[in-house]
Write a protein that holds these residues in place. Structure first.
Motif, short mmCIF file in Angstrom:
data_model
loop_
_atom_site.label_atom_id
_atom_site.label_comp_id
_atom_site.label_asym_id
_atom_site.label_seq_id
_atom_site.Cartn_x
_atom_site.Cartn_y
_atom_site.Cartn_z
N CYS A 125 0.70 -1.23 0.12
CA CYS A 125 0.05 -0.16 0.58
C CYS A 125 0.69 1.15 -0.20
O CYS A 125 0.42 1.91 -0.77
CB CYS A 125 -1.15 0.21 1.16
N VAL A 126 1.77 1.48 0.83
CA VAL A 126 2.69 2.50 0.61
C VAL A 126 3.28 2.46 -0.55
O VAL A 126 3.22 3.86 -0.81
CB VAL A 126 4.10 2.36 2.11
N ALA A 127 3.15 1.74 -1.26
CA ALA A 127 4.57 2.14 -3.03
C ALA A 127 3.14 2.20 -3.69
O ALA A 127 3.82 3.21 -4.25
CB ALA A 127 5.05 0.75 -3.02
N ALA A 128 2.45 1.62 -3.49
CA ALA A 128 0.80 2.43 -4.58
C ALA A 128 0.68 3.31 -4.21
O ALA A 128 0.13 4.31 -5.11
CB ALA A 128 0.28 1.11 -4.36
N ASN A 129 0.57 4.14 -2.76
CA ASN A 129 0.10 5.10 -2.69
C ASN A 129 1.08 6.06 -3.11
O ASN A 129 0.90 7.35 -3.51
CB ASN A 129 0.29 5.36 -0.94
N LEU A 130 2.33 5.63 -3.74
CA LEU A 130 3.55 6.62 -4.04
C LEU A 130 3.35 7.00 -5.38
O LEU A 130 3.45 8.31 -6.37
CB LEU A 130 4.81 6.19 -4.03
N MET A 131 2.22 6.32 -6.40
CA MET A 131 1.81 6.52 -7.13
C MET A 131 0.49 7.04 -7.40
O MET A 131 -0.26 6.14 -7.65
CB MET A 131 1.66 5.05 -8.14
N PHE A 132 0.58 8.14 -7.72
CA PHE A 132 -0.82 9.28 -7.57
C PHE A 132 -1.42 9.13 -6.84
O PHE A 132 -2.72 9.17 -6.76
CB PHE A 132 -1.34 9.40 -9.30
N GLY A 133 -1.41 8.66 -5.63
CA GLY A 133 -2.48 8.14 -4.25
C GLY A 133 -2.94 7.00 -4.35
O GLY A 133 -3.70 6.55 -3.31
N GLY A 134 -2.58 5.96 -5.19
CA GLY A 134 -2.95 4.47 -5.28
C GLY A 134 -4.23 5.13 -6.73
O GLY A 134 -4.65 6.12 -8.04
N ASP A 135 -4.47 3.83 -7.16
CA ASP A 135 -5.59 3.73 -8.57
C ASP A 135 -6.59 4.27 -8.25
O ASP A 135 -8.10 3.93 -8.96
CB ASP A 135 -5.04 2.28 -9.09
N LYS A 136 -7.68 3.34 -6.82
CA LYS A 136 -8.79 4.67 -6.66
C LYS A 136 -8.83 5.53 -7.08
O LYS A 136 -7.82 6.56 -6.88
CB LYS A 136 -8.91 3.83 -5.02
N THR A 137 -10.51 5.66 -7.15
CA THR A 137 -10.39 7.31 -7.92
C THR A 137 -10.86 7.71 -6.33
O THR A 137 -10.78 9.21 -6.27
CB THR A 137 -12.02 7.05 -8.38
N CYS A 138 -11.51 7.06 -5.12
CA CYS A 138 -11.34 7.88 -3.79
C CYS A 138 -9.55 8.22 -3.44
O CYS A 138 -9.78 6.64 -3.33
CB CYS A 138 -12.50 7.20 -3.57
N LYS A 139 -9.46 9.06 -3.14
CA LYS A 139 -7.83 9.67 -3.18
C LYS A 139 -7.53 8.92 -1.28
O LYS A 139 -6.56 9.25 -0.85
CB LYS A 139 -7.12 10.35 -3.18
N TYR A 140 -9.03 8.40 -0.11
CA TYR A 140 -8.80 8.54 0.64
C TYR A 140 -8.58 6.98 1.07
O TYR A 140 -9.17 6.22 2.43
CB TYR A 140 -9.71 9.35 1.84
N GLY A 141 -8.69 6.10 0.07
CA GLY A 141 -9.65 4.91 0.48
C GLY A 141 -8.64 3.56 0.34
O GLY A 141 -7.61 4.93 0.42
N CYS A 142 -8.79 2.33 1.22
CA CYS A 142 -8.28 1.39 1.51
C CYS A 142 -7.96 0.53 -0.02
O CYS A 142 -8.14 0.65 -1.33
CB CYS A 142 -8.79 0.23 2.37
#
Length: 297
Positions: A125-142
């Motif tokens: 999750c930490v690595a994914a979050n570095l990529m534009f906040g992750g792939d979910k449209t909601c930038k606050y979601g799991c």
């Protein structure tokens, strides 16, 4: 050949001399360790979670034994039994530790949450979050990659097929390690006495939040108006429930559940995928919801 022998003899002699010096220094400069530190460490759960604020169980044991200001009830995983034992061993008074459990504040499963792109990087999750906040449209979601599960020292978290963490209430100690490692701050601690929980972490405005996830809180404030005890408020476009108010008023009819259009507020049912609470659980938490739903139908 003679030179080689001489070198070996010299090195052996130097090694012996330095060995004797180190042995003498070790004996002369040795610090006596209070044996009570090891006794206290033995009663701690050895999770090395850091919930006490110290770098592991040994560090806390040393601090609580040697420092008068360090309280004996800081071991959250140990709860009251450990706090009482540490207090007895150290001669300190221990206040009661309120039991708590990890709460996943997101019901944005694979089916409910939309994605802006496909992430194909490191499964973390930490690595994914570095990529534009992750792939979910909601930038606050799991982000659903299980960093919380892999870091839980008590093996209390598993990842569901829905892409969300599930907390095992039998194993979770409330240490807070998962809360610390989650880059989205989706996981938070809640008291075991909590009656309801908010299955959302979004701070987006209603229309934006609903577009990103069908189970998002849209800050409609219906829950605020329904609660007779003022236990619910909306902060930064997100409903927040104060569980202590619910308990203080012995709320057995959680009316905040009745009209939530996205079901973001749900009964505090443990050990399930967030958002998977069945209707029976809702009706137990909110008997008046039965009449409300019947009238609506």
């Amino acid at each position: 050949m003679e030179h080689a022998i001489i070198i070996v003899v010299i090195l052996t002699g130097l090694g012996a001399v330095f060995g004797l010096i180190l042995a003498y220094a070790n004996k002369k400069l040795a610090l006596e360790v209070n044996p009570l530190i090891h006794v206290v460490e033995d009663v701690l759960p050895k999770g090395q979670c850091g919930a006490c604020g110290f770098a592991g169980c040994m560090a806390y044991a040393e601090a609580v034994v040697t420092r008068p200001e360090v309280a004996p009830n800081l071991c959250i995983p140990g709860k009251d039994p450990v706090a009482k034992m540490v207090a007895e061993l150290t001669g300190k008074a221990a206040e009661a530790v309120e039991p708590r459990i990890a709460q996943v504040r997101c019901a944005g499963s694979n089916e409910k949450a939309t994605r802006g792109f496909k992430y194909a990087g490191v499964s973390d999750c930490v690595a994914a979050n570095l990529m534009f906040g992750g792939d979910k449209t909601c930038k606050y979601g799991c982000l659903g990659l299980g960093t919380c599960a892999s870091n839980c020292p008590f093996d209390a978290i598993s990842m569901s097929e829905a892409g969300l963490p599930v907390i095992d209430p039998e194993k979770c100690t409330g240490c807070g390690k998962c809360e610390t490692v989650c880059p989205k701050k989706v996981i938070a601690m809640m008291p075991l006495t909590a009656r309801v929980r908010v299955n959302c972490n979004s701070r987006d405005k209603g229309q934006v939040a609903r577009k990103a996830c069908s189970s998002a809180c849209i800050a409609c404030t219906l829950c605020v108006r329904e609660c007779p005890y003022q236990a619910v408020k909306v902060e930064n476009n997100l409903a927040v429930v104060d569980p202590s108010v619910c308990v203080a008023n012995n709320c057995t009819d959680a009316k905040c559940l009745a009209k939530c259009p996205t079901k973001a507020i749900r009964p505090a049912v443990l050990g399930i995928v967030p958002g998977a609470e069945d209707q029976a659980a809702v009706e137990r938490a909110c008997p008046s919801c039965i009449k409300t739903n019947t009238a609506a139908g």
